[in-house]
Design a protein around this motif. Structure first.
Motif, PDB file in Angstrom:
ATOM      1  N   LEU A 501       0.806  -1.160   0.111  1.00  0.00           N
ATOM      2  CA  LEU A 501       0.070  -0.241   0.025  1.00  0.00           C
ATOM      3  C   LEU A 501       0.812   1.271  -0.038  1.00  0.00           C
ATOM      4  CD1 LEU A 501      -2.537  -1.365   2.768  1.00  0.00           C
ATOM      5  CD2 LEU A 501      -2.652  -1.475   0.275  1.00  0.00           C
ATOM      6  N   LEU A 502       1.997   1.126   0.705  1.00  0.00           N
ATOM      7  CA  LEU A 502       2.649   2.406   0.941  1.00  0.00           C
ATOM      8  C   LEU A 502       3.574   2.714  -0.389  1.00  0.00           C
ATOM      9  CD1 LEU A 502       4.116   4.550   2.665  1.00  0.00           C
ATOM     10  CD2 LEU A 502       5.907   3.027   3.391  1.00  0.00           C
ATOM     11  N   ALA A 503       4.125   1.867  -1.065  1.00  0.00           N
ATOM     12  CA  ALA A 503       5.121   1.898  -2.186  1.00  0.00           C
ATOM     13  C   ALA A 503       4.232   2.781  -3.341  1.00  0.00           C
ATOM     14  CB  ALA A 503       5.528   0.751  -2.856  1.00  0.00           C
ATOM     15  N   PRO A 504       3.057   2.236  -3.731  1.00  0.00           N
ATOM     16  CA  PRO A 504       2.359   3.212  -4.585  1.00  0.00           C
ATOM     17  C   PRO A 504       1.862   4.730  -4.417  1.00  0.00           C
ATOM     18  CG  PRO A 504       0.954   1.327  -4.072  1.00  0.00           C
ATOM     19  CD  PRO A 504       2.395   1.111  -3.408  1.00  0.00           C
ATOM     20  N   ALA A 505       1.750   4.608  -2.935  1.00  0.00           N
ATOM     21  CA  ALA A 505       1.162   5.808  -2.792  1.00  0.00           C
ATOM     22  C   ALA A 505       2.751   7.013  -2.668  1.00  0.00           C
ATOM     23  CB  ALA A 505       0.939   6.052  -1.128  1.00  0.00           C
ATOM     24  N   MET A 506       3.677   6.515  -2.392  1.00  0.00           N
ATOM     25  CA  MET A 506       4.982   7.408  -2.219  1.00  0.00           C
ATOM     26  C   MET A 506       5.246   7.561  -3.880  1.00  0.00           C
ATOM     27  SD  MET A 506       5.933   8.152   0.823  1.00  0.00           S
ATOM     28  CE  MET A 506       7.332   8.816   0.567  1.00  0.00           C
ATOM     29  N   HIS A 507       5.113   6.538  -4.786  1.00  0.00           N
ATOM     30  CA  HIS A 507       5.333   6.787  -5.952  1.00  0.00           C
ATOM     31  C   HIS A 507       4.522   7.868  -6.713  1.00  0.00           C
ATOM     32  CE1 HIS A 507       6.323   5.968 -10.246  1.00  0.00           C
ATOM     33  NE2 HIS A 507       4.891   5.690 -10.546  1.00  0.00           N
ATOM     34  N   LEU A 508       3.279   7.772  -6.155  1.00  0.00           N
ATOM     35  CA  LEU A 508       2.451   8.906  -6.765  1.00  0.00           C
ATOM     36  C   LEU A 508       2.931  10.285  -6.448  1.00  0.00           C
ATOM     37  CD1 LEU A 508      -0.282   9.714  -8.112  1.00  0.00           C
ATOM     38  CD2 LEU A 508      -1.417   9.338  -5.751  1.00  0.00           C
ATOM     39  N   LEU A 509       3.167  10.373  -5.013  1.00  0.00           N
ATOM     40  CA  LEU A 509       3.731  11.613  -4.477  1.00  0.00           C
ATOM     41  C   LEU A 509       4.921  12.050  -5.193  1.00  0.00           C
ATOM     42  CD1 LEU A 509       2.879  11.381  -0.900  1.00  0.00           C
ATOM     43  CD2 LEU A 509       1.385  12.411  -2.429  1.00  0.00           C
ATOM     44  N   ARG A 510       5.835  11.134  -5.492  1.00  0.00           N
ATOM     45  CA  ARG A 510       7.167  11.543  -6.144  1.00  0.00           C
ATOM     46  C   ARG A 510       6.782  11.952  -7.529  1.00  0.00           C
ATOM     47  NH1 ARG A 510       9.145   5.899  -4.161  1.00  0.00           N
ATOM     48  NH2 ARG A 510       9.824   6.559  -1.900  1.00  0.00           N
ATOM     49  N   SER A 511       6.171  11.387  -8.288  1.00  0.00           N
ATOM     50  CA  SER A 511       6.081  11.495  -9.737  1.00  0.00           C
ATOM     51  C   SER A 511       5.199  12.676  -9.865  1.00  0.00           C
ATOM     52  CB  SER A 511       5.162  10.275 -10.131  1.00  0.00           C
ATOM     53  OG  SER A 511       5.542   9.013 -10.119  1.00  0.00           O
ATOM     54  N   ALA A 512       3.916  12.898  -9.045  1.00  0.00           N
ATOM     55  CA  ALA A 512       3.274  14.323  -9.571  1.00  0.00           C
ATOM     56  C   ALA A 512       3.980  15.596  -8.755  1.00  0.00           C
ATOM     57  CB  ALA A 512       2.118  14.046  -8.946  1.00  0.00           C
ATOM     58  N   LEU A 513       4.676  15.361  -7.605  1.00  0.00           N
ATOM     59  CA  LEU A 513       5.088  16.439  -6.739  1.00  0.00           C
ATOM     60  C   LEU A 513       6.431  16.812  -6.934  1.00  0.00           C
ATOM     61  CD1 LEU A 513       2.530  16.285  -4.102  1.00  0.00           C
ATOM     62  CD2 LEU A 513       2.366  17.920  -5.884  1.00  0.00           C
ATOM     63  N   GLY A 514       7.267  15.727  -7.086  1.00  0.00           N
ATOM     64  CA  GLY A 514       8.760  15.960  -7.030  1.00  0.00           C
ATOM     65  C   GLY A 514       9.376  17.192  -7.677  1.00  0.00           C
ATOM     66  N   PRO A 515       8.809  17.370  -8.914  1.00  0.00           N
ATOM     67  CA  PRO A 515       9.054  18.671  -9.695  1.00  0.00           C
ATOM     68  C   PRO A 515       8.749  19.903  -8.926  1.00  0.00           C
ATOM     69  CG  PRO A 515       8.026  17.289 -11.180  1.00  0.00           C
ATOM     70  CD  PRO A 515       7.950  16.517  -9.897  1.00  0.00           C
ATOM     71  N   TYR A 516       8.064  19.868  -8.040  1.00  0.00           N
ATOM     72  CA  TYR A 516       7.480  20.857  -7.227  1.00  0.00           C
ATOM     73  C   TYR A 516       8.123  20.902  -5.742  1.00  0.00           C
ATOM     74  CZ  TYR A 516       4.287  21.382 -10.938  1.00  0.00           C
ATOM     75  OH  TYR A 516       3.708  21.575 -12.142  1.00  0.00           O
ATOM     76  N   GLY A 517       9.318  20.075  -5.522  1.00  0.00           N
ATOM     77  CA  GLY A 517       9.750  20.125  -4.406  1.00  0.00           C
ATOM     78  C   GLY A 517       9.530  18.995  -3.310  1.00  0.00           C
ATOM     79  N   PHE A 518       8.730  18.138  -3.628  1.00  0.00           N
ATOM     80  CA  PHE A 518       8.407  17.138  -2.680  1.00  0.00           C
ATOM     81  C   PHE A 518       9.544  16.116  -2.387  1.00  0.00           C
ATOM     82  CE2 PHE A 518       7.444  12.511  -1.856  1.00  0.00           C
ATOM     83  CZ  PHE A 518       6.554  12.724  -0.779  1.00  0.00           C
ATOM     84  N   GLN A 519       9.648  15.835  -0.990  1.00  0.00           N
ATOM     85  CA  GLN A 519      10.776  14.969  -0.775  1.00  0.00           C
ATOM     86  C   GLN A 519      10.315  14.079   0.303  1.00  0.00           C
ATOM     87  OE1 GLN A 519      14.568  17.031   0.540  1.00  0.00           O
ATOM     88  NE2 GLN A 519      13.437  19.049   0.173  1.00  0.00           N
ATOM     89  N   ASP A 520      10.761  12.770   0.172  1.00  0.00           N
ATOM     90  CA  ASP A 520      10.335  11.606   1.100  1.00  0.00           C
ATOM     91  C   ASP A 520      10.180  11.966   2.634  1.00  0.00           C
ATOM     92  OD1 ASP A 520      10.241  10.268  -1.487  1.00  0.00           O
ATOM     93  OD2 ASP A 520      11.514   8.528  -0.734  1.00  0.00           O
ATOM     94  N   GLN A 521      11.289  12.780   3.014  1.00  0.00           N
ATOM     95  CA  GLN A 521      11.107  13.168   4.408  1.00  0.00           C
ATOM     96  C   GLN A 521       9.898  14.098   4.742  1.00  0.00           C
ATOM     97  OE1 GLN A 521      13.689  13.445   2.228  1.00  0.00           O
ATOM     98  NE2 GLN A 521      14.874  15.691   2.659  1.00  0.00           N
ATOM     99  N   ASP A 522       9.176  14.423   3.784  1.00  0.00           N
ATOM    100  CA  ASP A 522       7.941  15.512   4.185  1.00  0.00           C
ATOM    101  C   ASP A 522       6.898  14.552   4.605  1.00  0.00           C
ATOM    102  OD1 ASP A 522       9.188  17.687   2.774  1.00  0.00           O
ATOM    103  OD2 ASP A 522       8.525  17.405   1.042  1.00  0.00           O
ATOM    104  N   VAL A 523       6.973  13.073   4.491  1.00  0.00           N
ATOM    105  CA  VAL A 523       5.904  12.388   4.905  1.00  0.00           C
ATOM    106  C   VAL A 523       6.448  11.952   6.322  1.00  0.00           C
ATOM    107  CG1 VAL A 523       4.852  10.080   4.778  1.00  0.00           C
ATOM    108  CG2 VAL A 523       5.462  11.502   2.627  1.00  0.00           C
TER     109      VAL A 523
END
Length: 611
Positions: A501-523
């Motif tokens: 469940l976690l892996a696709p959630a993180m993938h979605l956030l990275r894919s969509a929001l990475g260009p806008y500054g999202f980092q894994d440590q934001d979670v």
């Protein structure tokens, strides 16, 4: 990371009894002293509302009833579940892990309104005080971005993210979709055309008849003759309300839900009984979707509990419902008139003598350690799933048992992601993400509600909850009947691990929001709420031959016997908080037929449609 809801631990005792009842019967049961005036099996919205009505009616007669609430779960409230978080910033946040909001209160029955008013819930305050209507505009959030994954969309060489669609730029938007050019053109045609695609149907009635006979997917592919990728684009859009995709939702329900393709089809204004209960509510409801507690409908749970046992949730006013810690000791004290036992699974219900004349009912219960216990009560409300009720008593006739088994609940999973900030959303100008055909179809920033200490996030530098929701329907099950899809989805949900469940959630956030500054440590934290038995099954024209003319399985299934009545939203075949309260009202009216209770919705769907 943690999991809540209908976890393996919560289901353990019930499944052990189901699979090997004789192993439990070998040990003696502990008979408890005393007699309860009412035992309620299931401490969700329906069970608590039933207990509330019973207490109110007994008090009118000068009596203070002893009420025992039993629930197999580890938490109070059933599907109306609350998630709590403490951010690194020191801020506390609460979110909903199940039942979300009070939907279409303008269509509530007198019974539902009486309960809400009786426990101090003033719905007008949500509009005037609690819901921050201008929050999204102030922060420049313009809707959900679209995400297309390469494994789902062959034309996408990598995850493709598009901003929310705007009418003035539709052609540029469509040209960027990872679809075949002909699919892009077909989608634009569907969204903008006022074409009459049913010229052979000459009246509104004939058009409705034609739409009721086909699924929305067939409507797109056979009537509009669109590219299959257009149907793929809309496949999941009906799941949140109907529990199935467009392969099973008929085109008439899709019209009521506001799906595109009907602008050129005059369908008239007359009521349409063939609409599913949710479609009736969508078509008739005029309320904005703002009636939301910070912890979802767990706020209603807390209001009911405070009224039943004020010591369990001290304080006054809606604001304190959010902030006040639950005093479980007050619910477990033997001297309390209203008590609660969690992780207590009822496995057998039987009258003490002939059903028609027995003075009491005996319930056999497995506690959290698997010890058998016997509790006796003058009256019982079974506010639990119908398929569980079917196994509880040999006094239930075979025909009713079969009707109870008709309720195959839709599996769901809700996740709350605690973000340390939401700067990437603010930079992008998005309030959420829609993964088209993806694992997590929707991810949305939390409702902007100010109630008690729970406040709408004041700015992007502050923590916020991101809510992810999924109706679990295997892709390979598309085209199968809804109940079969739900069964296969439940098997799939139970097989998934937390990392699945976690892996696709993180993938979605990275894919969509990475260009806008999202980092894994934001979670900072994630809570997954598993609901293998989620939505009550709703009847739909086409899938259920008895809808709407009846007789309906729920009408037979919910019939009480002797000193036992049945509540829960399954009894209304309508997966909403107000249906759970309606069915509690009906159940108490059966147990106390001399009581003059307000009217409730007697058929699946909103009250006004029923009358």
């Amino acid at each position: 990371m943690r999991e809540e809801g209908q976890t393996d631990a919560a289901r353990h005792q019930a499944h052990r009894w189901r699979d090997a009842p004789e192993a439990h019967r070998a040990a003696p049961a502990l008979a408890e002293d005393g007699m309860e005036d009412l035992v309620v099996v299931g401490a969700g919205l329906s069970g608590l509302a039933g207990a509330w009505w019973f207490q109110q009616l007994e008090r009118r007669q000068g009596r203070e009833p002893r009420i025992l609430l039993l629930d197999a779960a580890e938490h109070l409230g059933g599907h109306a579940h609350r998630n709590e978080f403490l951010s690194r910033s020191g801020e506390r946040l609460v979110g909903y892990g199940g039942s979300q909001s009070l939907d279409s209160p303008g269509l509530f029955s007198p019974a539902v309104n009486a309960v809400l008013q009786g426990v101090g819930i003033d719905l007008k305050r949500f509009d005037s005080e609690f819901f921050d209507h201008g929050w999204h505009e102030r922060h420049g959030l313009k809707g959900h971005a679209l995400v297309f994954e390469p494994g789902v969309w062959p034309q996408a060489a990598q995850p493709t993210v598009l901003p929310p669609r705007r009418a003035q730029a539709q052609r540029l938007w469509a040209a960027a979709l990872p679809m075949a050019p002909s699919a892009q053109a077909d989608l634009l045609r569907l969204l903008n055309s006022v074409e009459d695609v049913l010229p052979q149907a000459r009246s509104p009635r004939q058009r409705r008849d034609a739409l009721a006979r086909i699924s929305y997917r067939q409507f797109l592919l056979r009537v509009w003759r669109l590219h299959p990728q257009v149907a793929q684009y809309f496949q999941q859009d009906t799941e949140a309300y109907f529990g199935v995709g467009i392969d099973q939702v008929n085109a008439l329900d899709a019209w009521a839900a506001g799906m595109p393709g009907f602008a050129g089809l005059p369908l008239g204004e007359q009521p349409e009984p063939r609409l599913s209960p949710s479609a009736q509510q969508l078509l008739q409801g005029a309320d904005r979707y703002i009636y939301h507690f910070p912890d979802g409908n767990h706020g209603v749970v807390r209001a009911l509990l405070r009224s039943l046992n004020p010591a369990a949730l001290p304080g006054q006013g809606l604001e304190s419902l959010v902030d006040t810690p639950l005093n479980m000791a007050a619910l477990q004290a033997p001297a309390s008139a209203v008590r609660l036992r969690l992780q207590h699974t009822v496995v057998q219900v039987q009258h003490d003598g002939p059903v028609a004349s027995a003075p009491s009912v005996r319930l056999e219960v497995l506690d959290g350690q698997g010890q058998r216990r016997q509790v006796r009560a003058r009256r019982v409300v079974l506010a639990c799933w119908h398929r569980a009720v079917a196994r509880m008593s040999e006094e239930i006739p075979p025909a009713q048992r079969q009707a109870l088994a008709d309720q195959v609940k839709t599996p769901l999973i809700y996740a709350n992601v605690l973000l340390s900030n939401w700067r990437p959303f603010a930079r992008a100008g998005w309030s959420g993400l829609r993964s088209v055909g993806g694992f997590w179809p929707e991810a949305s920033l939390d409702f902007p509600v100010n109630m008690g200490a729970a406040r709408a996030s004041p700015g992007p530098d502050h923590p916020i909850l991101l809510h992810l929701a999924k109706v679990v329907l295997p892709t390979e099950a598309q085209g199968l009947p809804p109940r079969q899809q739900a069964h296969l989805g439940r098997q799939q949900l139970q097989a998934w691990r937390t990392e699945d469940l976690l892996a696709p959630a993180m993938h979605l956030l990275r894919s969509a929001l990475g260009p806008y500054g999202f980092q894994d440590q934001d979670v900072e934290a994630v809570t997954f709420n598993r609901w293998a038995h989620g939505y009550a099954y709703e009847y739909m024209h086409g899938a259920d031959a008895y809808w709407p003319q009846g007789p309906l399985p729920c009408e037979l299934a919910r019939q009480g016997w002797g000193r036992v009545a049945i509540a829960n939203s399954d009894a209304g075949a309508f997966a909403y908080a107000h249906s759970a309260i309606d069915q509690a009202t009906r159940a108490i009216s059966e147990l106390l037929p001399e009581a003059q209770l307000p009217r409730w919705a007697q058929r699946p769907g909103p009250y006004r449609a029923a009358t």
